[in-house]
Design a protein around this motif. Sequence first.
Motif, PDB file in Angstrom:
ATOM      1  N   ALA A 130     -30.313  43.673 -35.446  1.00  0.00           N
ATOM      2  CA  ALA A 130     -29.716  44.501 -34.398  1.00  0.00           C
ATOM      3  C   ALA A 130     -30.011  43.897 -33.026  1.00  0.00           C
ATOM      4  CB  ALA A 130     -30.257  45.923 -34.472  1.00  0.00           C
ATOM      5  N   ARG A 131     -30.801  42.848 -32.973  1.00  0.00           N
ATOM      6  CA  ARG A 131     -31.184  42.180 -31.732  1.00  0.00           C
ATOM      7  C   ARG A 131     -30.770  40.707 -31.761  1.00  0.00           C
ATOM      8  NH1 ARG A 131     -36.096  45.159 -29.663  1.00  0.00           N
ATOM      9  NH2 ARG A 131     -36.254  46.919 -31.059  1.00  0.00           N
ATOM     10  N   PRO A 132     -29.490  40.406 -31.851  1.00  0.00           N
ATOM     11  CA  PRO A 132     -29.085  39.004 -31.953  1.00  0.00           C
ATOM     12  C   PRO A 132     -29.389  38.204 -30.689  1.00  0.00           C
ATOM     13  CG  PRO A 132     -27.172  40.402 -31.691  1.00  0.00           C
ATOM     14  CD  PRO A 132     -28.345  41.304 -31.892  1.00  0.00           C
ATOM     15  N   GLY A 133     -29.350  38.848 -29.538  1.00  0.00           N
ATOM     16  CA  GLY A 133     -29.678  38.143 -28.302  1.00  0.00           C
ATOM     17  C   GLY A 133     -31.120  37.677 -28.280  1.00  0.00           C
ATOM     18  N   ARG A 134     -32.004  38.525 -28.744  1.00  0.00           N
ATOM     19  CA  ARG A 134     -33.421  38.164 -28.790  1.00  0.00           C
ATOM     20  C   ARG A 134     -33.643  37.038 -29.798  1.00  0.00           C
ATOM     21  NH1 ARG A 134     -37.084  42.519 -27.654  1.00  0.00           N
ATOM     22  NH2 ARG A 134     -35.599  42.695 -25.981  1.00  0.00           N
ATOM     23  N   ALA A 135     -32.925  37.064 -30.919  1.00  0.00           N
ATOM     24  CA  ALA A 135     -33.058  36.000 -31.912  1.00  0.00           C
ATOM     25  C   ALA A 135     -32.542  34.676 -31.353  1.00  0.00           C
ATOM     26  CB  ALA A 135     -32.305  36.367 -33.179  1.00  0.00           C
ATOM     27  N   ARG A 136     -31.401  34.711 -30.670  1.00  0.00           N
ATOM     28  CA  ARG A 136     -30.854  33.481 -30.071  1.00  0.00           C
ATOM     29  C   ARG A 136     -31.780  32.938 -28.985  1.00  0.00           C
ATOM     30  NH1 ARG A 136     -25.840  36.616 -30.153  1.00  0.00           N
ATOM     31  NH2 ARG A 136     -24.728  35.992 -32.026  1.00  0.00           N
ATOM     32  N   LEU A 137     -32.364  33.830 -28.207  1.00  0.00           N
ATOM     33  CA  LEU A 137     -33.310  33.401 -27.182  1.00  0.00           C
ATOM     34  C   LEU A 137     -34.548  32.782 -27.819  1.00  0.00           C
ATOM     35  CD1 LEU A 137     -33.747  33.272 -24.154  1.00  0.00           C
ATOM     36  CD2 LEU A 137     -34.733  35.548 -24.260  1.00  0.00           C
ATOM     37  N   GLY A 138     -35.004  33.332 -28.934  1.00  0.00           N
ATOM     38  CA  GLY A 138     -36.130  32.744 -29.664  1.00  0.00           C
ATOM     39  C   GLY A 138     -35.806  31.345 -30.150  1.00  0.00           C
ATOM     40  N   ILE A 139     -34.585  31.157 -30.644  1.00  0.00           N
ATOM     41  CA  ILE A 139     -34.157  29.826 -31.096  1.00  0.00           C
ATOM     42  C   ILE A 139     -34.124  28.865 -29.906  1.00  0.00           C
ATOM     43  CG2 ILE A 139     -32.222  28.507 -32.026  1.00  0.00           C
ATOM     44  CD1 ILE A 139     -31.569  31.005 -33.738  1.00  0.00           C
ATOM     45  N   ALA A 140     -33.553  29.311 -28.796  1.00  0.00           N
ATOM     46  CA  ALA A 140     -33.456  28.456 -27.605  1.00  0.00           C
ATOM     47  C   ALA A 140     -34.845  28.084 -27.084  1.00  0.00           C
ATOM     48  CB  ALA A 140     -32.653  29.162 -26.530  1.00  0.00           C
ATOM     49  N   LEU A 141     -35.752  29.052 -27.065  1.00  0.00           N
ATOM     50  CA  LEU A 141     -37.110  28.754 -26.609  1.00  0.00           C
ATOM     51  C   LEU A 141     -37.828  27.819 -27.574  1.00  0.00           C
ATOM     52  CD1 LEU A 141     -38.221  32.251 -25.297  1.00  0.00           C
ATOM     53  CD2 LEU A 141     -37.909  30.180 -23.939  1.00  0.00           C
ATOM     54  N   GLY A 142     -37.576  27.963 -28.873  1.00  0.00           N
ATOM     55  CA  GLY A 142     -38.167  27.054 -29.858  1.00  0.00           C
ATOM     56  C   GLY A 142     -37.676  25.633 -29.671  1.00  0.00           C
ATOM     57  N   VAL A 143     -36.395  25.485 -29.388  1.00  0.00           N
ATOM     58  CA  VAL A 143     -35.843  24.148 -29.123  1.00  0.00           C
ATOM     59  C   VAL A 143     -36.432  23.599 -27.825  1.00  0.00           C
ATOM     60  CG1 VAL A 143     -33.724  22.891 -28.571  1.00  0.00           C
ATOM     61  CG2 VAL A 143     -33.748  24.533 -30.452  1.00  0.00           C
ATOM     62  N   ALA A 144     -36.570  24.471 -26.814  1.00  0.00           N
ATOM     63  CA  ALA A 144     -37.179  24.037 -25.550  1.00  0.00           C
ATOM     64  C   ALA A 144     -38.626  23.585 -25.772  1.00  0.00           C
ATOM     65  CB  ALA A 144     -37.122  25.170 -24.531  1.00  0.00           C
ATOM     66  N   ASP A 145     -39.342  24.253 -26.660  1.00  0.00           N
ATOM     67  CA  ASP A 145     -40.712  23.829 -26.995  1.00  0.00           C
ATOM     68  C   ASP A 145     -40.714  22.402 -27.511  1.00  0.00           C
ATOM     69  OD1 ASP A 145     -41.506  26.384 -26.366  1.00  0.00           O
ATOM     70  OD2 ASP A 145     -41.793  27.018 -28.452  1.00  0.00           O
ATOM     71  N   LEU A 146     -39.784  22.095 -28.394  1.00  0.00           N
ATOM     72  CA  LEU A 146     -39.722  20.755 -28.973  1.00  0.00           C
ATOM     73  C   LEU A 146     -39.300  19.721 -27.947  1.00  0.00           C
ATOM     74  CD1 LEU A 146     -38.230  21.678 -32.454  1.00  0.00           C
ATOM     75  CD2 LEU A 146     -40.605  21.145 -31.864  1.00  0.00           C
ATOM     76  N   VAL A 147     -38.420  20.102 -27.027  1.00  0.00           N
ATOM     77  CA  VAL A 147     -38.010  19.179 -25.963  1.00  0.00           C
ATOM     78  C   VAL A 147     -39.191  18.885 -25.044  1.00  0.00           C
ATOM     79  CG1 VAL A 147     -36.549  18.975 -23.901  1.00  0.00           C
ATOM     80  CG2 VAL A 147     -35.574  19.795 -26.049  1.00  0.00           C
ATOM     81  N   ILE A 148     -39.946  19.911 -24.692  1.00  0.00           N
ATOM     82  CA  ILE A 148     -41.136  19.712 -23.857  1.00  0.00           C
ATOM     83  C   ILE A 148     -42.142  18.829 -24.578  1.00  0.00           C
ATOM     84  CG2 ILE A 148     -43.167  20.889 -22.923  1.00  0.00           C
ATOM     85  CD1 ILE A 148     -41.296  23.152 -22.101  1.00  0.00           C
ATOM     86  N   LEU A 149     -42.321  19.050 -25.867  1.00  0.00           N
ATOM     87  CA  LEU A 149     -43.234  18.214 -26.647  1.00  0.00           C
ATOM     88  C   LEU A 149     -42.771  16.760 -26.634  1.00  0.00           C
ATOM     89  CD1 LEU A 149     -45.677  18.005 -28.564  1.00  0.00           C
ATOM     90  CD2 LEU A 149     -44.079  18.421 -30.437  1.00  0.00           C
ATOM     91  N   ALA A 150     -41.477  16.533 -26.811  1.00  0.00           N
ATOM     92  CA  ALA A 150     -40.947  15.169 -26.784  1.00  0.00           C
ATOM     93  C   ALA A 150     -41.168  14.519 -25.414  1.00  0.00           C
ATOM     94  CB  ALA A 150     -39.465  15.178 -27.134  1.00  0.00           C
TER      95      ALA A 150
END
Length: 101
Positions: free
Chosen positions: A67-87
């Motif tokens: 019921a919270r697709p926006g929060r799930a998409r934001l979690g995915i985006a932040l997870g990808v941002a984590d990996l970009v910062i790590l790289a």
Amino acid sequence: MGTEARTAVEAPAGGRTRGRIRGRARDADAMAVTAFVLGLAGLLVMNLILGPTAVVLGSLALWRKTARPGRARLGIALGVADLVILACLVTADGTWSWSLN
């Protein structure tokens, strides 16, 4: 017996199915929120672990029709941002963690 007691005793098997669906929806909502929190925390610490975890949980939440697709998409985006910062950290100074030096 009262009406409530009869309903609870005579509940059809479909009532259990609806309970499982509601429980599954609650689990998906919890996954969406957890993905967001882990993705946010991963921007500062443990990018390698929290980033992919946020991506996986966010994807599972979307797959389970949260019921919270926006929060799930934001979690995915932040997870990808984590990996970009790590790289960026790894290529900048060859380290796997934040450094103040």
